[in-house]
Design an enzyme around this catalytic site. Structure first.
Site, short mmCIF file in Angstrom:
data_model
loop_
_atom_site.label_atom_id
_atom_site.label_comp_id
_atom_site.label_asym_id
_atom_site.label_seq_id
_atom_site.Cartn_x
_atom_site.Cartn_y
_atom_site.Cartn_z
CD GLN A 120 -6.99 -4.58 3.99
OE1 GLN A 120 -7.93 -5.31 4.26
NE2 GLN A 120 -7.15 -3.30 3.62
CE LYS B 229 -7.54 -0.29 6.03
NZ LYS B 229 -8.39 0.06 4.87
CG ASP C 224 0.30 -2.30 6.06
OD1 ASP C 224 -0.66 -2.40 6.84
OD2 ASP C 224 0.21 -1.75 4.95
CG HIS D 299 -1.94 0.99 1.34
ND1 HIS D 299 -1.70 2.30 1.69
CD2 HIS D 299 -3.29 0.90 1.14
CE1 HIS D 299 -2.84 2.96 1.71
NE2 HIS D 299 -3.83 2.14 1.37
CB CYS E 201 -3.75 3.26 -1.68
SG CYS E 201 -4.98 4.54 -1.38
#
Length: 409
Positions: free
Chosen positions: A201, A224, A198, A121, A364
């Site tokens: 997700q 999220k 990261d 991302h 993104c």
């Protein structure tokens, strides 16, 4: 499959869009919020609203207890050793930038290497681009396999003794790829590099154990995972956080301020300048309670099943290309696709006319779009409130789109 009654906890889903019952397939962008989270926010603002840590009155004490209680809830959720390792921030983007601007600024020198991948991302690309430019460091990319997965052999070939930072997403927001973070972390450590993950997700969909992963930093966002917008978490190993300088100054993070010098509070507060995100933390704690009541293992299983069903149903549509791993067991609940000769924005518009919300664009992830040799894609992403019926609606909507575009695909 998760009980379909879970959908009833999400008031926003009980509406029609363009005359059709809403099917929300954009949870990778942001998830919807259950009544438990909405009620927690309402209760905080209605009964406990106050600043934290500073007052001795009842409301201040209640707010502080809720805020620090949320930190303990996050600590347990990701299996961190201590609440000192849990920093509340605005989201994944802020957390990754903080690592780059604080740890990276102090530890990366000219000629050092920073390793990321083509699937990242933008929030996990641009901070490292800027750091590399400032320091004269080398930004390196691990190439992807044909199916959008990572080969550990290529990871080993890319990371060297010159590598200081490896920063990779746990789950791709485009391909759905679930990366072998634990193994990559081991390779990074063998070469003396720190591992940044990261987890935007991953945290909503997988059971996270940062001690088992052994990563040095882990970032994720509340919005999220059924929580409010504007709240996120940076996990960092205590020994690293203690060495790092804050990047935002004032308010909560100070210990003593003199005319020409100041000192900072201890962890975790030295990274939480100004009035902290109190209501956001309260909402995030409620979201964690909600997800843990369902069970992260059940959520992961549910999404694998939905992804498998979606890929099977969508593969029957002529001219439709699905990106990412073919094995549903290797991907999260994300199916990204294109349809021949139809721009994803047009496709998403037609689906919206039928009450179906999907994402269209570059997500993104423009370097990944270049790697895929496309300008944009459409994406359907699933969560606890989705069902096979939602996917059936999606497939029917795609059939409607075929008619709308005169069978051009």
């Amino acid at each position: 499959m998760i009980n379909k009654d879970i959908r009833s906890y999400f008031p926003i889903l009980n509406q029609e869009v363009n005359g059709y019952p809403l099917v929300y397939l954009d949870s990778a962008a942001t998830s919807q919020k259950p009544v438990q989270v909405i009620e927690a926010l309402r209760k905080y603002y209605e009964f406990d609203n106050s600043n934290v840590h500073r007052g001795v009155h009842t409301l201040g004490n209640r707010a502080t207890e809720s805020y620090e209680g949320a930190r303990e809830k996050v600590r347990n959720f990701i299996s961190a050793k201590s609440t000192q390792e849990v920093i509340f921030m605005r989201g994944t983007t802020t957390a990754l930038n903080t690592v780059a601007q604080s740890y990276g600024e102090a530890n990366v020198q000219e000629g050092d290497e920073i390793v990321i991948t083509y699937m990242e991302h933008h929030s996990n690309i641009i901070p490292w681009q800027q750091l590399a430019k400032e320091k004269g460091a080398i930004l390196k990319y691990v190439d992807l396999e044909e199916d959008g997965t990572l080969s550990l052999e290529k990871v080993r070939a890319t990371i060297t003794q010159r590598t200081k930072i490896v920063s990779i997403m746990y789950v791709s927001n485009v391909l759905g790829t679930m990366n072998p973070i634990k193994e990559i972390t081991q390779i990074a450590h063998e070469n003396g590099a720190v591992m940044v993950v990261d987890g935007a997700q991953a945290a909503p969909h997988l059971r996270i154990d940062v001690q088992d992963l052994d990563c040095d930093f882990f970032a994720f966002s509340g919005h999220k995972m059924c929580g409010p917008t504007g709240i996120g978490v940076l996990y960092g190993k205590k020994e690293l956080l203690e060495q790092m300088e804050p990047v935002e100054f004032g308010g909560e993070m100070i210990d003593f301020v003199g005319l020409y010098d100041s000192t900072w509070k201890e962890l975790p507060w030295k990274f939480e300048g100004g009035t902290p995100i109190i209501a956001g933390a309260v909402g995030l704690a409620a979201a964690i309670d909600f997800l843990e009541e369902i069970g992260l293992d059940e959520i992961e299983k549910h999404e694998h099943e939905l992804a498998a069903y979606a890929m099977d149903r969508m593969s029957t549509i002529n001219g439709l290309t699905i990106y990412g791993p073919k094995d549903p067991g290797k991907r999260a609940g994300i199916v990204t696709f294109n349809v021949n000769d139809v721009h994803p924005h047009d496709l998403a518009t037609v689906l919206d006319m039928n009450g179906i919300a999907v994402r269209a664009g570059h997500h993104c992830a423009q370097p990944l779009m270049k790697w895929l040799q496309v300008s944009a894609t459409a994406r359907a992403s699933f969560y606890v409130y989705n069902s096979e019926e939602d996917i059936d609606r999606l497939v029917a909507g795609l059939s409607t789109a075929k008619e709308y575009f005169n069978d051009v695909f």
